[in-house]
Design a protein around this motif. Structure first.
Motif, PDB file in Angstrom:
ATOM      1  N   MET A   1       0.971  -1.082  -0.006  1.00 14.60           N
ATOM      2  CA  MET A   1       0.003   0.089  -0.028  1.00 14.60           C
ATOM      3  C   MET A   1       0.895   1.332  -0.138  1.00 14.60           C
ATOM      4  O   MET A   1       0.222   2.409   0.020  1.00 14.60           O
ATOM      5  CB  MET A   1      -1.015  -0.052   1.153  1.00 14.60           C
ATOM      6  N   LYS A   2       1.994   1.203   0.131  1.00 12.40           N
ATOM      7  CA  LYS A   2       3.153   2.225   0.178  1.00 12.40           C
ATOM      8  C   LYS A   2       2.923   3.149  -1.146  1.00 12.40           C
ATOM      9  O   LYS A   2       2.987   2.688  -2.400  1.00 12.40           O
ATOM     10  CB  LYS A   2       4.401   1.647   0.121  1.00 12.40           C
ATOM     11  N   GLY A   3       2.569   4.545  -0.845  1.00  7.10           N
ATOM     12  CA  GLY A   3       2.310   5.364  -1.972  1.00  7.10           C
ATOM     13  C   GLY A   3       0.982   5.570  -2.527  1.00  7.10           C
ATOM     14  O   GLY A   3       0.666   6.257  -3.623  1.00  7.10           O
ATOM     15  N   ILE A   4       0.133   4.641  -2.044  1.00  4.38           N
ATOM     16  CA  ILE A   4      -1.180   4.750  -2.388  1.00  4.38           C
ATOM     17  C   ILE A   4      -1.964   5.660  -1.748  1.00  4.38           C
ATOM     18  O   ILE A   4      -2.053   5.861  -0.604  1.00  4.38           O
ATOM     19  CB  ILE A   4      -1.838   3.402  -2.537  1.00  4.38           C
ATOM     20  N   THR A   5      -2.748   6.650  -2.433  1.00  3.15           N
ATOM     21  CA  THR A   5      -3.592   7.890  -2.044  1.00  3.15           C
ATOM     22  C   THR A   5      -4.957   7.235  -2.254  1.00  3.15           C
ATOM     23  O   THR A   5      -5.688   7.201  -3.125  1.00  3.15           O
ATOM     24  CB  THR A   5      -3.355   9.292  -2.552  1.00  3.15           C
ATOM     25  N   TRP A   6      -5.651   6.934  -0.812  1.00  7.33           N
ATOM     26  CA  TRP A   6      -7.045   6.341  -1.102  1.00  7.33           C
ATOM     27  C   TRP A   6      -8.177   7.340  -0.896  1.00  7.33           C
ATOM     28  O   TRP A   6      -7.752   8.273  -0.078  1.00  7.33           O
ATOM     29  CB  TRP A   6      -7.324   5.346   0.103  1.00  7.33           C
ATOM     30  N   THR A  22      -4.811   5.976  -5.993  1.00 13.06           N
ATOM     31  CA  THR A  22      -4.003   6.440  -6.905  1.00 13.06           C
ATOM     32  C   THR A  22      -2.599   6.558  -6.311  1.00 13.06           C
ATOM     33  O   THR A  22      -2.357   6.692  -5.422  1.00 13.06           O
ATOM     34  CB  THR A  22      -4.444   7.721  -7.793  1.00 13.06           C
ATOM     35  N   ASP A  23      -1.751   6.418  -7.370  1.00  8.68           N
ATOM     36  CA  ASP A  23      -0.246   6.669  -6.975  1.00  8.68           C
ATOM     37  C   ASP A  23       0.398   7.721  -8.024  1.00  8.68           C
ATOM     38  O   ASP A  23      -0.281   7.884  -9.001  1.00  8.68           O
ATOM     39  CB  ASP A  23       0.555   5.216  -6.613  1.00  8.68           C
ATOM     40  N   ALA A  24       1.757   7.838  -7.546  1.00  2.83           N
ATOM     41  CA  ALA A  24       2.382   9.090  -8.366  1.00  2.83           C
ATOM     42  C   ALA A  24       2.780   8.455  -9.784  1.00  2.83           C
ATOM     43  O   ALA A  24       3.306   9.146 -10.662  1.00  2.83           O
ATOM     44  CB  ALA A  24       3.779   9.521  -7.521  1.00  2.83           C
ATOM     45  N   GLY A  34     -11.770  -1.223   4.169  1.00  4.45           N
ATOM     46  CA  GLY A  34     -11.019  -1.930   5.364  1.00  4.45           C
ATOM     47  C   GLY A  34     -10.125  -3.021   5.039  1.00  4.45           C
ATOM     48  O   GLY A  34      -9.465  -3.707   5.645  1.00  4.45           O
ATOM     49  N   ARG A  35      -9.980  -3.326   3.564  1.00  2.75           N
ATOM     50  CA  ARG A  35      -8.900  -4.577   3.035  1.00  2.75           C
ATOM     51  C   ARG A  35      -8.278  -4.000   1.987  1.00  2.75           C
ATOM     52  O   ARG A  35      -7.783  -4.350   0.758  1.00  2.75           O
ATOM     53  CB  ARG A  35      -9.923  -5.756   2.461  1.00  2.75           C
ATOM     54  N   GLU A  36      -7.786  -2.727   2.187  1.00  2.00           N
ATOM     55  CA  GLU A  36      -6.981  -1.825   1.170  1.00  2.00           C
ATOM     56  C   GLU A  36      -5.536  -2.592   1.028  1.00  2.00           C
ATOM     57  O   GLU A  36      -4.977  -2.360  -0.026  1.00  2.00           O
ATOM     58  CB  GLU A  36      -6.718  -0.403   1.560  1.00  2.00           C
ATOM     59  N   ASP A  37      -5.100  -3.714   1.596  1.00  2.00           N
ATOM     60  CA  ASP A  37      -3.960  -4.544   1.511  1.00  2.00           C
ATOM     61  C   ASP A  37      -4.223  -5.409   0.361  1.00  2.00           C
ATOM     62  O   ASP A  37      -3.183  -6.199  -0.431  1.00  2.00           O
ATOM     63  CB  ASP A  37      -3.326  -5.130   2.659  1.00  2.00           C
ATOM     64  N   VAL A  38      -5.265  -5.648   0.108  1.00  2.00           N
ATOM     65  CA  VAL A  38      -5.683  -6.698  -1.009  1.00  2.00           C
ATOM     66  C   VAL A  38      -6.603  -5.888  -1.919  1.00  2.00           C
ATOM     67  O   VAL A  38      -7.520  -5.453  -2.040  1.00  2.00           O
ATOM     68  CB  VAL A  38      -6.686  -7.819  -0.694  1.00  2.00           C
ATOM     69  N   TYR A  39      -5.993  -5.466  -3.134  1.00  2.00           N
ATOM     70  CA  TYR A  39      -6.425  -4.583  -4.090  1.00  2.00           C
ATOM     71  C   TYR A  39      -6.491  -5.146  -5.782  1.00  2.00           C
ATOM     72  O   TYR A  39      -5.304  -5.973  -5.889  1.00  2.00           O
ATOM     73  CB  TYR A  39      -6.091  -3.315  -4.218  1.00  2.00           C
TER      74      TYR A  39
END
Length: 63
Positions: A1-6, A22-24, A34-39
């Protein structure tokens, strides 16, 4: 999830909530709130196309 802006969660009936991110580097993400680690991930253009198609009713048969 590093670098993801939710974004804030979008919720339907029955607490069916998901989040867009999105990310850069130009990637877009979709996850269950609640499960942003699985996308799922794809390009921002692919996400924009999917949203336009949903708004146009192209996914209504799934409801």
């Amino acid at each position: 999830m590093k670098g993801i802006t939710w974004e804030e969660a979008f919720c339907g009936e029955g607490n069916n909530c998901f989040r867009l991110g999105t990310d850069a580097e130009g990637n877009a993400y979709i996850a269950v709130a609640g499960r942003e680690d699985v996308y799922l991930t794809d390009s921002r253009e692919a996400l924009a196309t999917m949203i336009r198609d949903i708004k146009a009713g192209k996914a209504d048969h799934l409801l």
